[in-house]
Design an enzyme around this catalytic site. Structure first.
Site, PDB file in Angstrom:
ATOM      1  N   HIS A   1      63.727   8.995 -39.511  1.00 17.67           N
ATOM      2  CA  HIS A   1      62.367   9.238 -40.002  1.00 17.67           C
ATOM      3  C   HIS A   1      62.222  10.682 -40.483  1.00 17.67           C
ATOM      4  O   HIS A   1      61.753  10.937 -41.608  1.00 17.67           O
ATOM      5  CB  HIS A   1      61.378   8.944 -38.876  1.00 17.67           C
ATOM      6  CG  HIS A   1      59.940   9.217 -39.211  1.00 17.67           C
ATOM      7  ND1 HIS A   1      59.056   8.221 -39.551  1.00 17.67           N
ATOM      8  CD2 HIS A   1      59.221  10.380 -39.259  1.00 17.67           C
ATOM      9  CE1 HIS A   1      57.863   8.757 -39.801  1.00 17.67           C
ATOM     10  NE2 HIS A   1      57.944  10.065 -39.623  1.00 17.67           N
ATOM     11  N   GLU A   2      62.619  11.614 -39.644  1.00 13.75           N
ATOM     12  CA  GLU A   2      62.465  13.023 -40.012  1.00 13.75           C
ATOM     13  C   GLU A   2      63.401  13.407 -41.161  1.00 13.75           C
ATOM     14  O   GLU A   2      63.066  14.283 -41.971  1.00 13.75           O
ATOM     15  CB  GLU A   2      62.699  13.922 -38.794  1.00 13.75           C
ATOM     16  CG  GLU A   2      61.736  13.692 -37.630  1.00 13.75           C
ATOM     17  CD  GLU A   2      60.261  13.820 -38.004  1.00 13.75           C
ATOM     18  OE1 GLU A   2      59.943  14.524 -38.982  1.00 13.75           O
ATOM     19  OE2 GLU A   2      59.430  13.200 -37.309  1.00 13.75           O
TER      20      GLU A   2
ATOM     21  N   HIS B   1      61.472  12.966 -44.322  1.00 13.60           N
ATOM     22  CA  HIS B   1      60.628  14.121 -44.635  1.00 13.60           C
ATOM     23  C   HIS B   1      61.466  15.267 -45.204  1.00 13.60           C
ATOM     24  O   HIS B   1      61.107  15.887 -46.210  1.00 13.60           O
ATOM     25  CB  HIS B   1      59.914  14.614 -43.369  1.00 13.60           C
ATOM     26  CG  HIS B   1      58.754  13.782 -42.945  1.00 13.60           C
ATOM     27  ND1 HIS B   1      57.687  13.492 -43.766  1.00 13.60           N
ATOM     28  CD2 HIS B   1      58.469  13.183 -41.750  1.00 13.60           C
ATOM     29  CE1 HIS B   1      56.806  12.759 -43.108  1.00 13.60           C
ATOM     30  NE2 HIS B   1      57.257  12.553 -41.881  1.00 13.60           N
TER      31      HIS B   1
ATOM     32  N   GLU C   1      54.735  10.714 -45.935  1.00 12.65           N
ATOM     33  CA  GLU C   1      55.024   9.686 -44.934  1.00 12.65           C
ATOM     34  C   GLU C   1      55.737   8.488 -45.551  1.00 12.65           C
ATOM     35  O   GLU C   1      56.497   7.794 -44.873  1.00 12.65           O
ATOM     36  CB  GLU C   1      53.736   9.238 -44.236  1.00 12.65           C
ATOM     37  CG  GLU C   1      53.108  10.304 -43.346  1.00 12.65           C
ATOM     38  CD  GLU C   1      54.025  10.781 -42.233  1.00 12.65           C
ATOM     39  OE1 GLU C   1      54.951  10.040 -41.842  1.00 12.65           O
ATOM     40  OE2 GLU C   1      53.826  11.914 -41.758  1.00 12.65           O
TER      41      GLU C   1
END
Length: 511
Positions: free
Chosen positions: A276-277, A280, A306
């Site tokens: 997930h990170e 980003h 997001e």
């Protein structure tokens, strides 16, 4: 107040531009540098700062917030924007002026001392939240939360006294998709996902749980995270991985820093958090470097940000193809693990209606966690909910939406970091971004031949390049709806997400 102008490469939109435009960009470069310094200090506060360092750090961040506000509201900016009102600006120049003017107008309405007070209180609240979470003591955090609610109400009142204060705060995170759009999307997700979750709950299919009875060393989990980041193509020369209480990413196209956390009984949580990170970070690192210091070198707000993290987490990291490639890595790193690619895929996609923790939630019930937080923070800002009543309200909504009631506030209303930052209005962007992730991935699948097979072979360049071309390189040139149309050829829609959810989980649970 005079700051030296940063040295950076500037793109062609500065050449032959009006003097006022170049003056505006000079000031914005200084703003970018100052904001970057704030970001590094905030990252350090959450990752490496000694436990006793917060009194000084709170003062440092408050001072920088005040200076940032001064630069953004300075007459240099106001005069340049006024001079450019009659200029015939198009394309990149028009976008730069639009973005700086939006920020300037909002900031100019808010007193400097309020900006500093919000920053100071947020910094102190972060330390209080970390201690309260550790001690399972909401009462210790409640006074800070109450102060932040009051301060953010006051902030919203200054920005626009005639609008719903929560809508004003939401604009800080998503200025171009209005709150009505967020409410409509959240309502549709709630209405269409709950029956799907109910059908799954009634299914006789039980998905594999290969990690259920084991413990997995944090060092081994970190090694897996680093293995996966290597394979995904994380740029270690411009990034790093650390641990923090709550996973987050900070940085820009030159310096993007990921954090994750490790639970020795739930290794997939750290893997999916890291992926997930990575989403980003790869967005930040994909922004045009020669536009650093202008809005064209900045990410397009949080729905899009997001979408990048949720795309990599859900459409890549939870896919069967991903685990076809990475299951051997888990078996190598975790002694005694005997799990097939199919086992890990099923474990990554088990639906847990009784899960208490948002960042560990499955792909479907995750959105009920968002709805719960959205409703609570909106009632806090409107004054319809007292801070003292947050724990009970939280627990009641968990029981209503997910059929489970937290035993502790650590597992309940103290689990998220966002309110300690005063980030009211942030949570809806997680669901908005998830919806956009599915829309983007559906079009990537159309455009990239054999994408699933590439993922199964550990080949991620084509997807990264597609996202860089369609999303990252544009920075803030387009508004959110414009960028979505530019990237996908269609307006923002939840259809792709709901089609994805129904197809995937119908197959998994034989519905």
């Amino acid at each position: 107040m005079v700051f030296p102008r940063p040295v950076s490469g500037m793109a062609d939109h500065r050449s032959d531009a009006p003097d006022a435009y170049r003056e505006l960009l000079d000031q914005y470069e200084r703003l970018t540098a100052l904001g970057g310094a704030q970001g590094v200090l905030s990252w350090d506060q959450q990752v490496t700062m000694p436990d006793g360092g917060n009194p000084a750090r709170s003062n440092q961040l408050s001072t920088l917030s005040g200076l940032h506000h001064d630069l953004l509201t300075d007459d240099v900016v106001a005069d340049a924007l006024a001079d450019l009102e009659s200029a015939d600006l198009t394309g990149e120049r028009a976008a730069v002026v639009r973005e700086i003017e939006r920020q300037h107008v909002r900031a100019a309405r808010v007193p400097r001392d309020l900006v500093e007070e919000i920053s100071q209180t947020s910094s102190e609240a972060l330390e209080a939240w970390e201690a309260a979470r550790e001690d399972d003591d909401f009462d210790a955090f409640a006074p800070y939360l109450a102060d932040l609610v009051d301060l953010k109400r006051e902030y919203a009142e200054h920005v626009d006294p005639d609008r719903d204060p929560y809508a004003v705060l939401f604009d800080d995170y998503e200025p171009y998709l209005d709150l009505e759009t967020a409410e409509r999307v959240l309502g549709r997700l709630r209405d269409e996902l709950v029956p799907l979750v109910d059908a799954i709950d009634a299914s006789e299919i039980t998905l594999a749980a290969p990690f259920a009875d084991g413990t997995y060393d944090a060092d081994a989990q970190e090694a897996v995270s680093r293995d996966i980041l290597d394979a995904l193509g994380f740029d270690w020369e411009h990034g790093r991985l650390d641990t923090s209480t709550h996973p987050f990413t900070s940085g820009n196209q030159f310096d993007a820093r990921i954090t994750t956390r490790f639970d020795e009984t739930a290794p997939l949580a750290s893997v999916l958090s890291t992926v997930h990170e990575f989403g980003h970070a790869t967005y930040s690192l994909g922004l045009p470097r020669d536009e650093y210091g202008t809005p064209l070198g900045e990410a397009r707000d949080l729905t899009v940000h997001e979408s990048q993290s949720r795309l990599w987490e859900n459409h890549v990291g939870r896919s069967a193809a991903f685990w076809e490639h990475f299951a051997p890595t888990l078996r190598e790193r975790f002694d005694g693990l005997d799990a097939s690619a199919r086992d890990v895929y099923e474990a990554a996609n088990r639906v847990y209606p009784d899960n208490l923790i948002r960042v560990e939630a499955d792909e479907l019930t995750y959105h009920m966690h968002i709805v719960l937080r959205f409703e609570i923070e909106r009632d806090l800002i409107s004054g319809d909910l007292d801070v003292a009543d947050v724990p009970e309200t939280w627990n009641a909504k968990m029981e209503e939406y997910l059929g489970v009631r937290p035993d502790t506030d650590r597992e309940g209303c103290l689990q998220d970091i966002h309110w300690s930052h005063g980030n009211f209005g942030y949570f809806p962007t997680y669901s908005l971004g998830s919806v956009l992730a599915a829309q983007l991935y559906a079009h990537a699948e159309d455009d990239i031949a054999d994408l699933d097979a590439k993922v199964a072979r550990g080949e991620f360049d084509a997807l990264r390049d597609w996202l860089r071309e369609r999303v990252h390189r544009h920075g803030c040139r387009y508004t959110t709806p414009e960028l979505i149309e530019e990237a996908t050829g269609e307006p923002y829609t939840a259809d792709h997400f709901l089609d994805h959810a129904n197809e995937k989980f119908t197959a998994l649970y034989d519905l």
